[in-house]
Design an enzyme around this catalytic site. Sequence first.
Site, PDB file in Angstrom:
ATOM      1  N   ARG A 137     -12.006  -8.266   9.551  1.00  0.00           N
ATOM      2  CA  ARG A 137     -11.390  -9.545   9.193  1.00  0.00           C
ATOM      3  C   ARG A 137     -10.961 -10.302  10.451  1.00  0.00           C
ATOM      4  NH1 ARG A 137      -7.811  -6.625   4.445  1.00  0.00           N
ATOM      5  NH2 ARG A 137      -9.202  -7.100   2.685  1.00  0.00           N
ATOM      6  N   ARG A 196       0.831  -1.207   0.000  1.00  0.00           N
ATOM      7  CA  ARG A 196       0.000   0.000   0.000  1.00  0.00           C
ATOM      8  C   ARG A 196       0.865   1.256   0.000  1.00  0.00           C
ATOM      9  NH1 ARG A 196      -2.389  -3.612   3.772  1.00  0.00           N
ATOM     10  NH2 ARG A 196      -4.444  -4.365   3.121  1.00  0.00           N
ATOM     11  N   HIS A 229      -2.763   0.820   8.240  1.00  0.00           N
ATOM     12  CA  HIS A 229      -3.513  -0.149   7.443  1.00  0.00           C
ATOM     13  C   HIS A 229      -2.518  -0.734   6.448  1.00  0.00           C
ATOM     14  CE1 HIS A 229      -6.466  -2.166   5.071  1.00  0.00           C
ATOM     15  NE2 HIS A 229      -6.363  -1.347   4.036  1.00  0.00           N
ATOM     16  N   ASP A 279      -9.563  -4.347   8.536  1.00  0.00           N
ATOM     17  CA  ASP A 279      -8.672  -5.299   9.219  1.00  0.00           C
ATOM     18  C   ASP A 279      -9.331  -5.816  10.498  1.00  0.00           C
ATOM     19  OD1 ASP A 279      -6.012  -4.517   7.620  1.00  0.00           O
ATOM     20  OD2 ASP A 279      -7.050  -2.689   8.236  1.00  0.00           O
TER      21      ASP A 279
END
Length: 316
Positions: A154, A91, A178, A151
């Site tokens: 999840r 990212r 993140h 996250d």
Amino acid sequence: MKNRVNRVVLIGTGFVGSSYAFALLNQGVTEELVLIDLNKDKSEGDAMDLNHGMPFAPSPTSIWFGDYSDCKEADLVVITAGANQKPGETRLDLVEKNAKIFKGIVNHVMDSGFDGIFLVATNPVDILTYAVWKFSGLPKERVIGSGTILDTARFRFLLGEYFKVDTRNVHAYIIGEHGDTELPVWSHADIAGKNIDDWIGKEENFRKEDLNSIFLNVRDAAYQIIERKGATYYGIAMGLVRLTKAILQNENSVLTVSAYLDGKYGHDDVYIGVPAIVNRNGIRDIVELDLNSEEIDQFTQSVNVLKKTLEPIRKD
């Protein structure tokens, strides 16, 4: 509260943006939804397609393809535009490309007279949320990133699956960047008020050594999904809708968003994923968890990685 209807402007109708618009319509969260994208034909097609589903929606939503002038009356501008993460790319690799794109976007939005809340989802989300805050000049509480909301979802899902409990009864947070330096807050993870450690041993196949594997699957989930289908969009779209509801309905909900630290957790001048109370004014407050020494070190490492990556934007 405003006497007029709620308006959400979505900038970017790619995989994430169109999934967000679809989920938003299905949950009847806003009265007006404006779609903006450089690809005019795609966005006009999305608006048409969504409108054709209106008879099945829980409440009416006015949806149209618009332009930046529509931001003037917006309560919330959601940014999902930008370059996508490619296989093998982190990212943070996207910083330079997307920072340039965002400067133009934010300038256009602010030139309209916008005075609402920005919600940023494009990666690297912590860096780009900081950029939006800097470029816009808005108060820090009115610029929010999606942070570690996905996250955390999840994490809750995988823990629920492992311990055979409804994921909605799992309370656990992923905080930090993140990305690759995020961390699980095991010291505050619980199911039905009982710490995760108390669940270990309840059945012979519940083992402490499995917990790290669960976290690694959370951290690396995006890479696994991108490898299989090219992009992630359903989960983050639903997370963005959850945030939109918390804002427009003034919920004061605690969600793990990318928020600006000005002394909380011992750090400042960085946007990073932490639990925060979200309402109609944006971020009302940051929830400062009592982290153990290992978690403090991991969080500090995450902050340092983000601050190093932020250096070009601070100088811009």
